[in-house]
Design a protein around this motif. Structure first.
Motif, PDB file in Angstrom:
ATOM      1  N   PRO A 294      -2.681   3.666  -7.444  1.00 46.08           N
ATOM      2  CA  PRO A 294      -3.810   3.465  -8.590  1.00 46.08           C
ATOM      3  C   PRO A 294      -4.520   4.757  -9.014  1.00 46.08           C
ATOM      4  CG  PRO A 294      -4.595   2.937  -6.218  1.00 46.08           C
ATOM      5  CD  PRO A 294      -3.238   3.686  -6.152  1.00 46.08           C
TER       6      PRO A 294
ATOM      7  N   TYR B 269       1.569   2.716  -3.469  1.00 43.84           N
ATOM      8  CA  TYR B 269       0.663   2.351  -4.136  1.00 43.84           C
ATOM      9  C   TYR B 269      -0.072   3.592  -4.569  1.00 43.84           C
ATOM     10  CZ  TYR B 269      -2.795  -0.607  -6.463  1.00 43.84           C
ATOM     11  OH  TYR B 269      -3.513  -1.196  -7.485  1.00 43.84           O
TER      12      TYR B 269
ATOM     13  N   GLU C 145     -13.747 -10.609  -2.170  1.00 47.46           N
ATOM     14  CA  GLU C 145     -13.950  -9.393  -0.993  1.00 47.46           C
ATOM     15  C   GLU C 145     -15.444  -8.781  -1.190  1.00 47.46           C
ATOM     16  OE1 GLU C 145     -11.415  -5.909  -1.520  1.00 47.46           O
ATOM     17  OE2 GLU C 145     -10.354  -6.960  -2.972  1.00 47.46           O
TER      18      GLU C 145
ATOM     19  N   GLU D 235     -12.527 -10.144   3.174  1.00 45.74           N
ATOM     20  CA  GLU D 235     -11.792 -10.659   2.101  1.00 45.74           C
ATOM     21  C   GLU D 235     -10.906 -11.469   2.802  1.00 45.74           C
ATOM     22  OE1 GLU D 235      -9.440  -7.409   0.492  1.00 45.74           O
ATOM     23  OE2 GLU D 235      -8.827  -8.639  -1.315  1.00 45.74           O
TER      24      GLU D 235
ATOM     25  N   ASP E 223      -3.861 -10.853   0.455  1.00 49.71           N
ATOM     26  CA  ASP E 223      -4.786  -9.617   0.544  1.00 49.71           C
ATOM     27  C   ASP E 223      -5.854 -10.002   1.462  1.00 49.71           C
ATOM     28  OD1 ASP E 223      -6.231  -7.062   0.242  1.00 49.71           O
ATOM     29  OD2 ASP E 223      -6.453  -7.135  -1.777  1.00 49.71           O
TER      30      ASP E 223
ATOM     31  N   MET F  65      -0.410  -7.227  -6.086  1.00 49.85           N
ATOM     32  CA  MET F  65      -1.804  -7.080  -5.477  1.00 49.85           C
ATOM     33  C   MET F  65      -2.976  -7.073  -6.339  1.00 49.85           C
ATOM     34  SD  MET F  65      -3.141  -4.506  -2.552  1.00 49.85           S
ATOM     35  CE  MET F  65      -2.712  -2.939  -3.551  1.00 49.85           C
ATOM     36  N   HIS F  66      -2.911  -6.408  -7.329  1.00 49.97           N
ATOM     37  CA  HIS F  66      -4.149  -6.139  -8.062  1.00 49.97           C
ATOM     38  C   HIS F  66      -3.910  -6.771  -9.339  1.00 49.97           C
ATOM     39  CE1 HIS F  66      -6.246  -2.775  -5.407  1.00 49.97           C
ATOM     40  NE2 HIS F  66      -6.545  -4.049  -5.064  1.00 49.97           N
TER      41      HIS F  66
ATOM     42  N   CYS G 145      -5.657  -0.232   5.537  1.00 57.91           N
ATOM     43  CA  CYS G 145      -6.866   0.437   5.316  1.00 57.91           C
ATOM     44  C   CYS G 145      -7.665   0.302   6.462  1.00 57.91           C
ATOM     45  CB  CYS G 145      -7.588  -0.110   4.064  1.00 57.91           C
ATOM     46  SG  CYS G 145      -6.777   0.305   2.688  1.00 57.91           S
TER      47      CYS G 145
ATOM     48  N   TYR H 299       0.937  -1.199  -0.122  1.00 60.94           N
ATOM     49  CA  TYR H 299       0.013  -0.155   0.159  1.00 60.94           C
ATOM     50  C   TYR H 299       0.812   1.294   0.096  1.00 60.94           C
ATOM     51  CZ  TYR H 299      -4.130  -2.671   1.636  1.00 60.94           C
ATOM     52  OH  TYR H 299      -5.344  -3.620   1.910  1.00 60.94           O
TER      53      TYR H 299
ATOM     54  N   PHE I 277      -0.553   5.931  -1.322  1.00 64.76           N
ATOM     55  CA  PHE I 277      -1.453   5.743  -0.196  1.00 64.76           C
ATOM     56  C   PHE I 277      -0.867   6.043   1.174  1.00 64.76           C
ATOM     57  CE2 PHE I 277      -3.588   3.031   2.969  1.00 64.76           C
ATOM     58  CZ  PHE I 277      -4.981   3.518   2.743  1.00 64.76           C
TER      59      PHE I 277
ATOM     60  N   PHE J 251      -7.621   5.024  -8.843  1.00 67.40           N
ATOM     61  CA  PHE J 251      -8.873   5.406  -8.033  1.00 67.40           C
ATOM     62  C   PHE J 251      -8.293   6.266  -6.708  1.00 67.40           C
ATOM     63  CE2 PHE J 251      -7.633   0.785  -7.174  1.00 67.40           C
ATOM     64  CZ  PHE J 251      -7.331   0.907  -5.784  1.00 67.40           C
TER      65      PHE J 251
ATOM     66  N   HIS K 241     -10.760   1.467   1.195  1.00 62.69           N
ATOM     67  CA  HIS K 241      -9.384   2.137   0.913  1.00 62.69           C
ATOM     68  C   HIS K 241      -9.417   3.480   2.031  1.00 62.69           C
ATOM     69  CE1 HIS K 241     -10.599   1.318  -3.355  1.00 62.69           C
ATOM     70  NE2 HIS K 241     -10.105   0.260  -2.954  1.00 62.69           N
TER      71      HIS K 241
ATOM     72  N   HIS L  74     -10.312  -9.679  -7.090  1.00 66.13           N
ATOM     73  CA  HIS L  74      -9.544  -9.520  -8.034  1.00 66.13           C
ATOM     74  C   HIS L  74      -8.396 -10.561  -8.273  1.00 66.13           C
ATOM     75  CE1 HIS L  74      -6.897  -7.891  -4.697  1.00 66.13           C
ATOM     76  NE2 HIS L  74      -7.918  -7.361  -4.440  1.00 66.13           N
TER      77      HIS L  74
ATOM     78  N   TRP M 151      -8.977   9.289  -0.847  1.00 70.01           N
ATOM     79  CA  TRP M 151      -8.931   7.776  -0.850  1.00 70.01           C
ATOM     80  C   TRP M 151     -10.216   7.144  -0.505  1.00 70.01           C
ATOM     81  CZ3 TRP M 151      -5.560   4.614  -2.816  1.00 70.01           C
ATOM     82  CH2 TRP M 151      -4.567   5.195  -3.294  1.00 70.01           C
TER      83      TRP M 151
ATOM     84  N   ASP N 294      -8.068  -3.589   6.226  1.00 69.79           N
ATOM     85  CA  ASP N 294      -7.567  -4.369   4.999  1.00 69.79           C
ATOM     86  C   ASP N 294      -6.208  -4.289   4.795  1.00 69.79           C
ATOM     87  OD1 ASP N 294      -7.477  -5.082   2.337  1.00 69.79           O
ATOM     88  OD2 ASP N 294      -9.321  -3.972   1.468  1.00 69.79           O
TER      89      ASP N 294
HETATM   90  N1  MF3 Z   1      -6.510  -4.380  -0.366  1.00 66.76           N
HETATM   91  C1  MF3 Z   1      -7.789  -3.179  -1.093  1.00 66.76           C
HETATM   92  C2  MF3 Z   1      -8.641  -4.455  -1.823  1.00 66.76           C
HETATM   93  O1  MF3 Z   1      -8.969  -5.165  -1.318  1.00 66.76           O
HETATM   94  C3  MF3 Z   1      -7.086  -2.367  -1.829  1.00 66.76           C
HETATM   95  C4  MF3 Z   1      -6.553  -1.314  -1.062  1.00 66.76           C
HETATM   96  S1  MF3 Z   1      -5.652  -0.297  -2.034  1.00 66.76           S
HETATM   97  C5  MF3 Z   1      -5.042   0.943  -1.163  1.00 66.76           C
HETATM   98  O2  MF3 Z   1      -8.107  -4.655  -3.061  1.00 66.76           O
HETATM   99  F1  MF3 Z   1      -4.426   1.762  -1.955  1.00 66.76           F
HETATM  100  F2  MF3 Z   1      -5.893   1.602  -0.814  1.00 66.76           F
HETATM  101  F3  MF3 Z   1      -4.162   0.735  -0.531  1.00 66.76           F
END
Ligand code: MF3
Ligand code: CO
Length: 258
Positions: free
Chosen positions: A62, A60, A208, A239, A111, A181-182, A74, A57, A69, A64, A83, A175, A225, A100
């Motif tokens: 992304p 990270y 999840e 999850e 995850d 992770m993703h 989370c 994280y 982060f 979104f 998030h 995912h 976030w 999370d």
């Molecule tokens: N772990 C989260 C998921 O379940 C994603 C968190 S992304 C973050 O997919 F950037 F917020 F850390």
């Protein structure tokens, strides 16, 4: 990209998965009335570093979220669901907290997320929501086996959530996961049986299910976030990371019980 893991990668995935699950259980134990979300973040950082693992994280960035982060876990309280950016907040009795966590160790990621209630209070709707996501996750895992399709998992998850009376959001779901992770495929929390990518042994998936009490609409916090329910209602999220095996699926993010 869809990644198929080798047996040695899957052995390492079990180690990463147990680490994620054990950190989550330890944070659940420490999350008392008065515990600050920033303490949970720092404790998580220490446990990740002590284990010789890396955060998925902290750096990270992304599409979104806004910028890196910058935190290790989370933390989503009550109406926050996905998030959740750790911030200066002390937990109160009856808060519904979602943690999370994803980490990478020896090149393999895992995850997982848990929702639980802080303190002594047991708000009935919150308990029901947490249980619904747990049951939906179990149903999704039961549908995961070689030859089944992603749509079978989505349908199994969505059926439990809908029967429990909760609307389902399809913007964010599960995912693929592996060396990062993703990954593909995306796994919506509702869907049609028989549709989508066919599951094969060695595929790792993060399932999840998450819900909001009375809406499917999210609202973004000014922090760029944290995603909350648009109506301010409570939310829940559970999850696991699983691996498709020759005859079913194995949960990788089970606590060791230490
Ligand atoms: N772990 C989260 C998921 O379940 C994603 C968190 S992304 C973050 O997919 F950037 F917020 F850390
Ligand atoms: Co995930």
């Amino acid at each position: 990209m869809i990644e198929i893991m080798s047996s040695s990668e899957l052995e390492r995935a079990k180690v990463t998965g147990a680490l994620v699950a054990d950190i989550l259980q330890e944070m659940k134990r420490r999350a008392r009335v008065g515990t600050n979300l920033l303490e949970i973040d720092q404790w998580t950082r220490s446990m990740i570093e002590e284990a010789g693992a890396q955060s998925c994280y902290v750096n990270y960035e992304p599409s979104f979220g806004r910028g890196p982060f910058g935190h290790y876990i989370c933390t989503a309280v009550n109406d926050a669901v996905l998030h959740g950016l750790p911030h200066d907040y002390a937990l109160a009795d009856g808060d519904l907290l979602t943690l999370d966590l994803a980490v990478i160790k020896d090149g393999v990621a895992a995850d997982a997320a848990i929702s639980f209630i802080v303190g002594e209070a047991r708000p009935a709707q919150s308990v029901a929501m947490i249980r619904a996501t747990e049951r939906a996750l179990a149903a999704g895992i039961a549908a995961a086996r070689p030859g089944a399709k992603i749509g079978d998992i989505s349908h199994a998850i969505g059926a439990v959530l809908s029967e429990a009376g909760f609307p389902v959001n399809t913007e964010f779901g599960g995912h693929g996961i592996g060396s990062t992770m993703h990954q593909d495929p995306h796994i919506p929390n509702t869907g049609r049986p028989g549709r989508g990518y066919k599951l094969v042994p060695g595929l790792m998936l993060a399932l999840e299910p998450w819900i909001m009490a009375d809406t499917a609409e999210l609202a973004m916090d000014p922090d760029g976030w944290t995603l909350r329910s648009a109506t301010g209602c409570r939310t829940a999220h559970t999850e696991h990371t699983i691996a498709i095996t020759e005859d079913g699926a194995e949960i990788l993010t089970l606590p060791t019980g230490r």
